[in-house]
Every structure is written in structure tokens, then in C-alpha cells.
Design a protein around this motif. Structure first.
Motif, PDB file in Angstrom:
ATOM      1  N   GLY A   1       0.955  -1.219   0.007  1.00 50.65           N
ATOM      2  CA  GLY A   1      -0.110  -0.090   0.078  1.00 50.65           C
ATOM      3  C   GLY A   1       0.762   1.137  -0.070  1.00 50.65           C
ATOM      4  N   THR A   2       2.061   1.241   0.451  1.00 48.24           N
ATOM      5  CA  THR A   2       3.004   2.287   0.369  1.00 48.24           C
ATOM      6  C   THR A   2       3.646   2.766  -0.996  1.00 48.24           C
ATOM      7  N   ASP A   3       3.342   1.937  -1.866  1.00 46.69           N
ATOM      8  CA  ASP A   3       4.087   1.997  -3.094  1.00 46.69           C
ATOM      9  C   ASP A   3       3.271   3.002  -3.972  1.00 46.69           C
ATOM     10  N   PRO A   4       4.076   3.994  -4.660  1.00 38.69           N
ATOM     11  CA  PRO A   4       3.074   4.658  -5.456  1.00 38.69           C
ATOM     12  C   PRO A   4       3.023   3.951  -6.941  1.00 38.69           C
ATOM     13  N   VAL A   5       1.928   4.214  -7.573  1.00 42.47           N
ATOM     14  CA  VAL A   5       1.688   3.646  -8.967  1.00 42.47           C
ATOM     15  C   VAL A   5       1.381   4.831  -9.807  1.00 42.47           C
TER      16      VAL A   5
END
Length: 354
Positions: free
Chosen positions: A219-223
Motif C-alpha cells: 500500500g505504500t508503493d506509488p503507482v
């Protein structure tokens, strides 16, 4: 200098994206494994506010923040660890192919970015597990003779168990002592990630893979989604034509700005500024950096002899027409002590004694 490593499967568009954000011309080809050695480049952070304030100050020099970027060879089974230069990256930019092209073979990984992301997460976890599992065997034996090693052995054992289940280490909270136990093992699944879906120009406005991917990655990973080929073509244009095309195509400030913004979000970075007629410069520091520590990034003498800092938001400085005018206005420039934590967009003037 923040170091970004580009990872992805063959023909994902890694090198095309590298060219789009750096303006370089690393070779690309419609066949796998074109990139044999890492391509090294620099991403110049697009910063409209810095340019504006430099114009107001009539600065002789404008220095933008930058990111080092390393386009690594395409991922092969078991090849994730040991790619590129010796120092592990601060951030991984995971490039996923989300488009079909007749002249580019799909290879064994297809064009579904979600499936590629799931495979890459497993690749990172497996690569780390092999390292942690070997270390676990040794440190458990060492800890039986040296009680001081037992906390590290427990941390490495817990990490190995998580990795065996395919869970990236960065989704688990770790104490400072546990992270120190991992340091020599350089786990890649602990490195923050940004996921870039490489689409065709026609799919930019209607693709739904960003929402699907957010359900798969931590959830902390930007996409983000972009068209690397389109961005590479635009970056080749004259700057005046480039700006016009960015606006006409709805690309904002371009791929470099998109990548930089996502990297800052993933790493928890902010920008502060020092401005003068001699030089206006943007500096990158972690969120939570104090005024004194930030002064040390400018010059070590400033940190040692720090007295106080005059601080103002750069938007307020621009709105007032420059630093001198901002200082003359009520409530714009304030005095802060050494423990003040900088905010993104702060302009700082340091008073110090040596």
C-alpha cells in the motif's frame, strides 16, 4: 545523491523510460536483453517555483535538485540480486509493460502489468530469502555461543520466514536494531518501490490497470501510468515545442516530473531552497530534517555554527516579489531555531558563526 534503479522484464520499456526522463539516447531494440550493462543518467527535477524565484532574485545561477538513475539489465530468473553498481539503490522503479506492439515481442511475461508485478514481487522475495536463509543458519550457531547475537538471529529468522511466504520486508514494521541486523544483507524487498505502467499513447485515458495494480502491490508503493515511447519522442523536441506539446497532450510537466514526484513520495523526501542573487538552489532532504541538519547539507560550517534560521514558504516569497520584499512584509518570514523541522517548499536563510 538519491539513487534509483530501473527494473523490469525484457521489452517492458525500461530503457525507453530511462531516455525519456534523462534526455539521453541509450540504445533500444525490439528484442529482449538489449541492456547488458547498466545505463547511468541523471534526472533533473522539474521545479517551476525555483525558476520563478531565481528570476525575481536575478540570480546568476540556478541549481535544480537531481536524482541518479540506473537502467539495469532486464530481469531474468535468479538475476535480481547483484545487478548494477555495488551500492544498493535507494528506490526501485519497477517498469511494467501494459501495451501490445506488433514489432515488439511479448516474451514470456505478456502485457498484463498486474501479473508482471506479482512475478517481480516474488522474484525479490525469493532472492532475499536465499540470502537470509543462508545467514540464518550461520547466525543461529553463532548466537548459541554468543548471547549478544540472539536479537539479530531472531530478527533474521523472522525476516526469512516472512520472505518464505513471499512477503516483502518493507510491509513489516522493523525496529532500528532489526534493520541494523539486515544491513549487510542488503535486502531488495526492503527498498521502497514505485511502479510504472508503460502504456501506449491510445490507452492513457482509458486504462484501468492502475486501480488493479494498487490492490496487488504494498500500500505504500506509488503507482503511475505513462507512455514511455511518447515521452521519449517529446523529450527530443526543442524546449519551447516540448512545453506546448506537453500541454496539448495533457502530459503535465512530463515523465521526469511524474517519476520524481512519485520517488519523493515513496522515500519521504521534501525540497527546501536557498536563494540569493548569486545562486538559487533546491535541496532534497528527508521529511523530519531539522533546520540545523539542513544547514549542514548546504555547508558543514553552517551546521557547526548554527544560530538561527529565517524561514518562509517559497510561494509567499514569490507572491511578495522576492526575498527582500517578503522580509519587509508582516508575518511572511519567521525566525526558527535549530530543532525546527523543515516543510516542503521552505526557503531558508541561515545565520551562523564560525
Amino acid at each position: 545523491m538519491t539513487r534509483i534503479g530501473l527494473l523490469g522484464y525484457p521489452n517492458s520499456g525500461k530503457t525507453t523510460l530511462f531516455n525519456a526522463v534523462t534526455g539521453l539516447e541509450a540504445p533500444t531494440a525490439p528484442h529482449p536483453y538489449t541492456t547488458v550493462e547498466p545505463n547511468l543518467g541523471v534526472v533533473r527535477i522539474v521545479d517551476r517555483r525555483l525558476n520563478l524565484v531565481a528570476g525575481l532574485e536575478k540570480s546568476r545561477k540556478t541549481t535544480h535538485a537531481t536524482l541518479d538513475i540506473h537502467d539495469l539489465p532486464a530481469v531474468r530468473p535468479g538475476s535480481v540480486r547483484g545487478l548494477g553498481p555495488r551500492r544498493e539503490p535507494d528506490l526501485l522503479l519497477m517498469v511494467l509493460r501494459g501495451h501490445e506492439e506488433e514489432w515488439v515481442p511479448e516474451g514470456s511475461h505478456g502485457t498484463d502489468p498486474v501479473a508482471q508485478a506479482e512475478e517481480l514481487l516474488i522474484e525479490l522475495a525469493v532472492a532475499d530469502f536465499e540470502v537470509f536463509d543462508r545467514r540464518r543458519e550461520r547466525i543461529l550457531k553463532e548466537a548459541s555461543a554468543d548471547p549478544a547475537l540472539r536479537p539479530a538471529a531472531a530478527a533474521i529468522t523472522r525476516a526469512a520466514d516472512r520472505l518464505a511466504d513471499g512477503i516483502p520486508l518493507r510491509v513489516t514494521p522493523w525496529s532500528g536494531a532489526e534493520l541494523r541486523a539486515f544491513r549487510d544483507l542488503a535486502p531488495l524487498s526492503l527498498v521502497p518501490c514505485v511502479w510504472v505502467i508503460n502504456l501506449s499513447e491510445d490507452d492513457l485515458d482509458r486504462d484501468t490497470s492502475v486501480d488493479r495494480l494498487r490492490k496487488v502491490v504494498p500500500g505504500t508503493d506509488p503507482v503511475v501510468a505513462l507512455s514511455a515511447l511518447l515521452e521519449e519522442e517529446v523529450i527530443r523536441l526543442d524546449p519551447s515545442e516540448r512545453k506546448e506539446l506537453y500541454e496539448g497532450l495533457g502530459l503535465g510537466e512530463g515523465a521526469a516530473a511524474v517519476v520524481a514526484r512519485a520517488a519523493y513520495d515513496a522515500l519521504g523526501l521534501l525540497t527546501f531552497y536557498t536563494i540569493s542573487p548569486r545562486e538559487c538552489r533546491a535541496w532534497t532532504v528527508p521529511t523530519g530534517t531539522t533546520a540545523r541538519a539542513a544547514a549542514g547539507k548546504v555547508h558543514s560550517d553552517m551546521e557547526r555554527g548554527f544560530i538561527r534560521a529565517e524561514v518562509a514558504a517559497i510561494d509567499h516569497v514569490i507572491g511578495r516579489g522576492g526575498w527582500d520584499s517578503a522580509r519587509g512584509a508582516t508575518g511572511v518570514v519567521r525566525v526558527e531555531g535549530q530543532e525546527y523541522e523543515l516543510r516542503d517548499g521552505d526557503v531558508m536563510l541561515v545565520r551562523f558563526s564560525v
